[in-house]
Write an enzyme that holds these catalytic residues in place. Structure first.
Site, PDB file in Angstrom:
ATOM      1  N   TRP A   1      73.917 -18.504 -10.325  1.00 40.20           N
ATOM      2  CA  TRP A   1      73.543 -18.992 -11.645  1.00 40.20           C
ATOM      3  C   TRP A   1      72.377 -19.963 -11.479  1.00 40.20           C
ATOM      4  O   TRP A   1      72.440 -20.871 -10.660  1.00 40.20           O
ATOM      5  CB  TRP A   1      74.697 -19.711 -12.354  1.00 40.20           C
ATOM      6  CG  TRP A   1      74.201 -20.406 -13.581  1.00 40.20           C
ATOM      7  CD1 TRP A   1      73.795 -19.817 -14.744  1.00 40.20           C
ATOM      8  CD2 TRP A   1      73.973 -21.818 -13.738  1.00 40.20           C
ATOM      9  NE1 TRP A   1      73.337 -20.780 -15.616  1.00 40.20           N
ATOM     10  CE2 TRP A   1      73.441 -22.004 -15.031  1.00 40.20           C
ATOM     11  CE3 TRP A   1      74.175 -22.926 -12.918  1.00 40.20           C
ATOM     12  CZ2 TRP A   1      73.099 -23.269 -15.526  1.00 40.20           C
ATOM     13  CZ3 TRP A   1      73.836 -24.180 -13.409  1.00 40.20           C
ATOM     14  CH2 TRP A   1      73.304 -24.348 -14.700  1.00 40.20           C
TER      15      TRP A   1
ATOM     16  N   GLU B   1      75.100 -14.709 -13.127  1.00 42.31           N
ATOM     17  CA  GLU B   1      75.723 -15.276 -14.332  1.00 42.31           C
ATOM     18  C   GLU B   1      74.667 -15.598 -15.380  1.00 42.31           C
ATOM     19  O   GLU B   1      73.721 -16.340 -15.122  1.00 42.31           O
ATOM     20  CB  GLU B   1      76.488 -16.549 -13.934  1.00 42.31           C
ATOM     21  CG  GLU B   1      77.111 -17.298 -15.099  1.00 42.31           C
ATOM     22  CD  GLU B   1      77.874 -18.555 -14.647  1.00 42.31           C
ATOM     23  OE1 GLU B   1      77.820 -18.897 -13.437  1.00 42.31           O
ATOM     24  OE2 GLU B   1      78.501 -19.202 -15.498  1.00 42.31           O
TER      25      GLU B   1
ATOM     26  N   LYS C   1      73.318 -16.962 -19.275  1.00 45.38           N
ATOM     27  CA  LYS C   1      73.577 -18.126 -20.125  1.00 45.38           C
ATOM     28  C   LYS C   1      72.665 -18.086 -21.337  1.00 45.38           C
ATOM     29  O   LYS C   1      71.560 -17.539 -21.274  1.00 45.38           O
ATOM     30  CB  LYS C   1      73.339 -19.399 -19.313  1.00 45.38           C
ATOM     31  CG  LYS C   1      73.808 -20.669 -20.002  1.00 45.38           C
ATOM     32  CD  LYS C   1      73.972 -21.823 -19.035  1.00 45.38           C
ATOM     33  CE  LYS C   1      74.334 -23.086 -19.773  1.00 45.38           C
ATOM     34  NZ  LYS C   1      74.648 -24.192 -18.877  1.00 45.38           N
TER      35      LYS C   1
ATOM     36  N   ASP D   1      80.456 -15.867 -18.435  1.00 47.72           N
ATOM     37  CA  ASP D   1      81.089 -17.172 -18.618  1.00 47.72           C
ATOM     38  C   ASP D   1      81.401 -17.298 -20.107  1.00 47.72           C
ATOM     39  O   ASP D   1      80.507 -17.121 -20.960  1.00 47.72           O
ATOM     40  CB  ASP D   1      80.132 -18.279 -18.142  1.00 47.72           C
ATOM     41  CG  ASP D   1      80.743 -19.673 -18.245  1.00 47.72           C
ATOM     42  OD1 ASP D   1      81.270 -20.002 -19.319  1.00 47.72           O
ATOM     43  OD2 ASP D   1      80.671 -20.428 -17.265  1.00 47.72           O
TER      44      ASP D   1
ATOM     45  N   HIS E   1      78.964 -19.159 -22.424  1.00 48.22           N
ATOM     46  CA  HIS E   1      77.525 -18.901 -22.330  1.00 48.22           C
ATOM     47  C   HIS E   1      76.981 -17.961 -23.385  1.00 48.22           C
ATOM     48  O   HIS E   1      75.991 -17.269 -23.172  1.00 48.22           O
ATOM     49  CB  HIS E   1      77.186 -18.370 -20.938  1.00 48.22           C
ATOM     50  CG  HIS E   1      77.292 -19.424 -19.886  1.00 48.22           C
ATOM     51  ND1 HIS E   1      76.793 -19.267 -18.617  1.00 48.22           N
ATOM     52  CD2 HIS E   1      77.821 -20.668 -19.936  1.00 48.22           C
ATOM     53  CE1 HIS E   1      77.030 -20.365 -17.907  1.00 48.22           C
ATOM     54  NE2 HIS E   1      77.655 -21.226 -18.688  1.00 48.22           N
TER      55      HIS E   1
HETATM   56  C1  RNT Z   1      76.713 -23.473 -15.809  1.00 49.23           C
HETATM   57  C2  RNT Z   1      77.484 -22.343 -15.238  1.00 49.23           C
HETATM   58  C3  RNT Z   1      77.882 -22.495 -13.810  1.00 49.23           C
HETATM   59  C4  RNT Z   1      78.402 -23.860 -13.485  1.00 49.23           C
HETATM   60  C5  RNT Z   1      79.046 -23.973 -12.124  1.00 49.23           C
HETATM   61  C6  RNT Z   1      79.245 -25.396 -11.707  1.00 49.23           C
HETATM   62  O1  RNT Z   1      76.567 -23.420 -17.164  1.00 49.23           O
HETATM   63  O2  RNT Z   1      78.612 -22.094 -16.009  1.00 49.23           O
HETATM   64  O3  RNT Z   1      78.793 -21.504 -13.479  1.00 49.23           O
HETATM   65  O4  RNT Z   1      79.346 -24.275 -14.419  1.00 49.23           O
HETATM   66  O5  RNT Z   1      78.324 -23.261 -11.223  1.00 49.23           O
HETATM   67 ZN    ZN Z   2      79.995 -20.646 -15.239  1.00 50.76          ZN
END
Ligand code: RNT
Ligand code: ZN
Length: 415
Positions: free
Chosen positions: A180, A221, A223, A254, A257
């Site tokens: 991420w 990941e 966002k 997530d 996100h």
């Molecule tokens: C940030 C992401 C990421 C972090 C962690 C600490 O918005 O969610 O995954 O929360 O890596």
């Molecule tokens: Zn995350």
């Protein structure tokens, strides 16, 4: 005395649901617990505060300040969580043998974590840390206009994959390595394309080294926005989903996100159609990506329901991602982990075949009535039975134990 479990078993059997089978299935599920709830995402590099557009708010006493404290707290939390699980580490939790910067980290820097995992029967997952570092001060890493800074972060990404693959080899089962990056812009950018072009190229460079997939699984990941990065995020959902699909890695969802009314539960069955596997950061956004502790709420149940309904307990890599600094951190972990498990159990106790048939026949009133009926089935008795089978305190007793630990250990720590 009435045996509550036997009674529950009979009631569920009346709907064709086998509680013993549900408990056996739940016992197989390992959830990846985030190490960073224990110390408000600080890590052990001793640098400045948290950056990357994320924020741990609150100053509840008792934060783990050292590796020993964090490990003791993690052990305490796991003693109150039934079953065997995984531990999710971040690169800034390296326990350095040689004070490596992030671009030259190596597996030796995580030897103590590997030992800790082995001692506790845990499997490890990993995350490169593209924030809280002087070279990420502008919240630009893999998209940074300066090629030297980009190269530093690419090396970090490569080093992280070597560490994750090492975990996989040591534990005999793959570690998830989740990427991420916070990169984005506070205000309306002049160019949305070039940074994404750089991000794709940097990811390609990081992923170039081939590893045995028995040891490492890669994910990216997405966002929607971060604090101070409100207008633009290079690693948007479309970017990450497309990148993952084209390059054959996993896309990690997530729960915090996406836009406030957009839910990941609906994305799970969709993505399982097209991806062999899917990774999750189960979190609880309150009005924004606030990373609150995961509760046994409707969306958590819906997430679990989609995983179970798709028969995908082995295809969905479930990790938690929250960091609340305003409450007892052990209680935060235990609550989130147990709730994830409860939601899975709740889902395992629904009569899907029957309900799917009703849907085919358009009998929506019965479907609604079924869902409502199951809210009042003796679910708690089945959950308490699971805890007892795993020698862990039931729902109404674990919190006193967390409080006792706060009294005897956490309250003695200075900030
Ligand atoms: C940030 C992401 C990421 C972090 C962690 C600490 O918005 O969610 O995954 O929360 O890596
Ligand atoms: Zn995350």
């Amino acid at each position: 005395m009435i045996n509550l479990y036997d009674n529950a078993k009979e009631r569920y059997a009346g709907f064709g649901v086998d509680t013993d089978a549900a408990l056996a299935a739940l016992g197989q599920v390992r959830i990846s617990m985030q190490c960073w709830q224990g110390d408000d995402v600080r890590g052990f590099e001793g640098g400045g505060g948290l950056s990357g557009g994320i924020s741990a708010t609150g100053d509840y006493p008792g934060r783990a300040r050292t590796p020993d404290e964090l490990m003791a707290d993690i052990e305490k939390a796991f003693s109150l969580i039934p079953g065997k699980h995984r531990l999710n580490l971040h690169a800034n939790y390296a326990l350095h043998e040689s004070r490596h910067d992030r671009d030259t980290l190596d597996p030796a820097d995580f030897k103590l974590w590997v030992d800790f995992a082995r001692k506790n029967g845990l499997f490890l997952d990993f995350n490169p840390t593209f924030f809280s570092h002087p070279k990420a001060a502008s919240n630009l890493t893999l998209t940074h206009p300066d090629p030297a800074i980009r190269a530093f972060w690419i090396e970090h990404g490569k080093a992280s994959r070597r560490i994750a693959a090492h975990f996989g080899r040591e534990q005999g089962t793959a570690a998830l390595n989740n990427i991420w990056v916070p990169d984005g812009a506070k205000d309306i950018p002049a160019d949305r394309y070039t940074p994404r072009e750089r991000l794709a190229a940097a990811l390609d460079a990081i992923l170039a080294e081939q590893f045995d997939e028995a040891y490492i699984i890669d994910s990216i990941e997405s966002k929607v926005f971060g604090i101070g990065l409100e207008s633009y995020t290079a690693g948007s959902h479309e970017f990450c989903l497309s990148y993952a699909a084209r390059r054959g890695i996993l896309c990690l969802l997530d729960a915090g996100h996406f836009h406030p009314t957009e839910l990941i539960s609906d994305k799970i069955p969709t993505m399982l159609l097209f991806f062999g596997r899917l990774a999750l950061h189960v979190s609880r956004p309150v009005r924004w990506d606030s990373d609150h502790v995961v509760l046994f709420d409707d969306e958590l149940k819906e997430i679990a329901k989609e995983i179970v309904r798709c028969n995908a307990l082995e295809r969905v890599l479930i990790g938690l991602d929250f960091f609340d600094a305003s409450i007892n951190r052990i209680a935060a972990w235990v609550t989130g982990m147990r709730n994830m498990q409860k939601a899975l159990l709740y889902a395992l106790l629904l009569p899907y075949e029957k309900m799917a048939r009703l849907q085919e026949e358009g009998r929506w009133t019965e479907i609604m009535a079924f869902f409502e009926t199951f809210k009042f089935m003796p679910f708690a008795a089945v959950w308490d039975h699971f805890c007892a089978n795993h020698s862990v305190l039931p729902e109404d007793r674990w919190f006193a134990e967390a409080q006792a630990y706060e009294q005897s250990v956490l309250s003695k720590r200075n900030p």
